[in-house]
Every structure is written in C-alpha cells, then in structure tokens.
Design a protein around this motif. Sequence first.
Motif, mmCIF file in Angstrom:
data_model
loop_
_atom_site.group_PDB
_atom_site.id
_atom_site.type_symbol
_atom_site.label_atom_id
_atom_site.label_comp_id
_atom_site.label_asym_id
_atom_site.label_seq_id
_atom_site.Cartn_x
_atom_site.Cartn_y
_atom_site.Cartn_z
ATOM 1 N N GLU A 1 -6.760 -162.910 36.950
ATOM 2 C CA GLU A 1 -6.100 -164.126 36.495
ATOM 3 C C GLU A 1 -6.854 -164.763 35.337
ATOM 4 O O GLU A 1 -6.247 -165.284 34.402
ATOM 5 C CB GLU A 1 -5.982 -165.123 37.658
ATOM 6 C CG GLU A 1 -4.954 -164.738 38.690
ATOM 7 C CD GLU A 1 -3.560 -164.685 38.106
ATOM 8 O OE1 GLU A 1 -3.095 -165.728 37.583
ATOM 9 O OE2 GLU A 1 -2.938 -163.604 38.136
ATOM 10 N N LEU A 2 -8.192 -164.716 35.398
ATOM 11 C CA LEU A 2 -9.005 -165.258 34.310
ATOM 12 C C LEU A 2 -8.765 -164.474 33.022
ATOM 13 O O LEU A 2 -8.611 -165.067 31.944
ATOM 14 C CB LEU A 2 -10.480 -165.213 34.689
ATOM 15 C CG LEU A 2 -11.478 -165.689 33.625
ATOM 16 C CD1 LEU A 2 -11.209 -167.138 33.244
ATOM 17 C CD2 LEU A 2 -12.916 -165.525 34.122
ATOM 18 N N HIS B 1 -6.118 -162.736 32.334
ATOM 19 C CA HIS B 1 -4.757 -163.025 31.894
ATOM 20 C C HIS B 1 -4.699 -164.346 31.128
ATOM 21 O O HIS B 1 -4.038 -164.456 30.098
ATOM 22 C CB HIS B 1 -3.814 -163.093 33.105
ATOM 23 C CG HIS B 1 -3.639 -161.779 33.794
ATOM 24 N ND1 HIS B 1 -2.989 -161.651 34.998
ATOM 25 C CD2 HIS B 1 -4.027 -160.526 33.439
ATOM 26 C CE1 HIS B 1 -2.989 -160.385 35.354
ATOM 27 N NE2 HIS B 1 -3.610 -159.691 34.440
ATOM 28 N N GLU B 2 -5.405 -165.340 31.661
ATOM 29 C CA GLU B 2 -5.402 -166.661 31.027
ATOM 30 C C GLU B 2 -6.003 -166.599 29.631
ATOM 31 O O GLU B 2 -5.510 -167.231 28.694
ATOM 32 C CB GLU B 2 -6.183 -167.647 31.895
ATOM 33 C CG GLU B 2 -6.166 -169.069 31.362
ATOM 34 C CD GLU B 2 -6.897 -170.035 32.273
ATOM 35 O OE1 GLU B 2 -7.177 -171.163 31.829
ATOM 36 O OE2 GLU B 2 -7.196 -169.665 33.421
ATOM 37 N N GLN B 3 -7.074 -165.826 29.505
ATOM 38 C CA GLN B 3 -7.703 -165.684 28.194
ATOM 39 C C GLN B 3 -6.767 -164.996 27.206
ATOM 40 O O GLN B 3 -6.723 -165.347 26.031
ATOM 41 C CB GLN B 3 -9.007 -164.898 28.336
ATOM 42 C CG GLN B 3 -10.078 -165.649 29.110
ATOM 43 C CD GLN B 3 -11.294 -164.790 29.419
ATOM 44 O OE1 GLN B 3 -11.242 -163.568 29.349
ATOM 45 N NE2 GLN B 3 -12.392 -165.428 29.778
ATOM 46 N N HIS C 1 -3.503 -165.104 27.417
ATOM 47 C CA HIS C 1 -2.385 -166.013 27.166
ATOM 48 C C HIS C 1 -2.671 -166.987 26.026
ATOM 49 O O HIS C 1 -1.758 -167.462 25.355
ATOM 50 C CB HIS C 1 -2.059 -166.803 28.432
ATOM 51 C CG HIS C 1 -1.387 -165.974 29.471
ATOM 52 N ND1 HIS C 1 -1.082 -166.462 30.722
ATOM 53 C CD2 HIS C 1 -0.952 -164.694 29.451
ATOM 54 C CE1 HIS C 1 -0.497 -165.505 31.415
ATOM 55 N NE2 HIS C 1 -0.408 -164.426 30.674
ATOM 56 N N GLN C 2 -3.940 -167.278 25.837
ATOM 57 C CA GLN C 2 -4.303 -168.213 24.779
ATOM 58 C C GLN C 2 -4.062 -167.614 23.396
ATOM 59 O O GLN C 2 -4.008 -168.319 22.406
ATOM 60 C CB GLN C 2 -5.773 -168.612 24.937
ATOM 61 C CG GLN C 2 -6.053 -169.387 26.215
ATOM 62 C CD GLN C 2 -7.530 -169.663 26.407
ATOM 63 O OE1 GLN C 2 -8.352 -169.257 25.599
ATOM 64 N NE2 GLN C 2 -7.879 -170.362 27.479
ATOM 65 N N ASN D 1 3.681 -165.597 26.572
ATOM 66 C CA ASN D 1 3.723 -164.951 27.876
ATOM 67 C C ASN D 1 4.495 -163.637 27.885
ATOM 68 O O ASN D 1 4.026 -162.622 28.425
ATOM 69 C CB ASN D 1 4.339 -165.902 28.906
ATOM 70 C CG ASN D 1 3.414 -167.060 29.232
ATOM 71 O OD1 ASN D 1 2.244 -167.045 28.862
ATOM 72 N ND2 ASN D 1 3.932 -168.062 29.909
#
Length: 227
Positions: free
Chosen positions: A159-160, A162-164, A166-167, A171
């Motif tokens: 998830e971390l 993925h979040e990085q 996403h920035q 999406n």
Amino acid sequence: MLMPITYAEKNLFSKNAQEIVVELLDRSYDNSVLLFKVLAHSVQNNATLVQSLDESIFENTEVFKEQFSNLLQHALTQAYTNKQVMTESTKDYSVKELSKYFGVSVVSIHNWLDQGRFEGIERAGDHKHNRISGDTLYITAAGKKLKVDDVVKMWEQQELEHEQQHQQEDNLSYYTRQIAIYEHKYNGEYEATLGAKNELTPEEETDAQVWKHLLRRQTLEFRITKE
C-alpha cells in the motif's frame, strides 16, 4: 531472544495439560511431586495458588492430577502474558480485517478457518466472531506457513508503494500499468493464467491476490471516469 509462544501453541498446551500430567505421573510419581513444588513456587502471581495447597494433595493421585493440571494452566497464563509484555505487542484481527489484508472475501476467510488454514484457530460458533492473533500461522495452499502479522506487513508495504506511485500518476494509469506487469510475467490475462490453475505456488498465491486487487481497482476507476 525469547522463544515465542504462539497463540496456537498456547491453545495446544491448554488442551493437552491433563495428558501431560498423566504422562509425568506415570513416569515417576516422586519426581512429579518435586517438579510440582518447584513450579508452584517459581511461577509469578502464585500466592493464592500456593497458599491453597498442602502436602495432603500428594496422598490422593486424582487430587494431585487435578492440582497439577491447574498449576500448568496457571504457568501457561503467566508465560503467555510475559511473552506479550516482553515482545512487541501482537494485534488481534477480525475476519473482515483479514479479508482486506489477504485480498479475499470474508467468505474465503471463513472457509480457510473451516479448513484449518489458520493454525490452531477454529471457526467461532453461536453468532460469535473470530479474533485472530497476529502471531497465528497461516498455511498457504502449498503448505507454506506465514505469520498473519507478516502478511499484514506485506500488505502495508504494498500500500505504501502504491501510494508513492499514485503521487506520480493518476489511479487508472497506475492500476493498468501494474496489471500489465503481471500479464507480462505470466504471459496472459489473469483468468487465463493464475485464475485457471487449481494449485498455486506460494509466490503465485501472493501474486494472484495482488493481481485480483488491482483488477478490482481498475474496474472501479473505469466506472468513476465514466460518471
């Protein structure tokens, strides 16, 4: 390093305490008396336990067996409590939480409980809800054992990452790109590759869970962009 006592081992010891006592007494009654006395005075929070006992319990085998079993249960409680204090605290997870971390449905988690895939954990009945300790061992379809906490950490790391990602991109593009990686790795779409296999290796099982999650997220993003 302190040897861990897992939730499954705690349950197994509690279940077998009476059997352990019988085996000890059959081997040597006198040595069992000595062991009982040492244990009774060595475990923590033993005041109530020790004060309620005297030498007369050794004159009746059945009474001794009962008190010895009680002592082992008390020692287990103290040992497991000490383990939780001395090591990093272990979280308990609900079935719904595990369905998120494992990337499967709640029904799948219930099925795994019925199949014994969470070592030492039986499915709760009578409208009760399972709480599964993070130190519980999960058994994959290939027989590999993983701690639930480790699965959660892998999910959190993904998830971390993925979040990085996403920035840096929207999406839909992100999910599409990630799916393409798995399609390249397995030379085809999910349903024609991992989705068509009856048995998966540990690596394939992990990939399948992530891949399905990405496909669900991609479908959701498609719907959002069309609205």
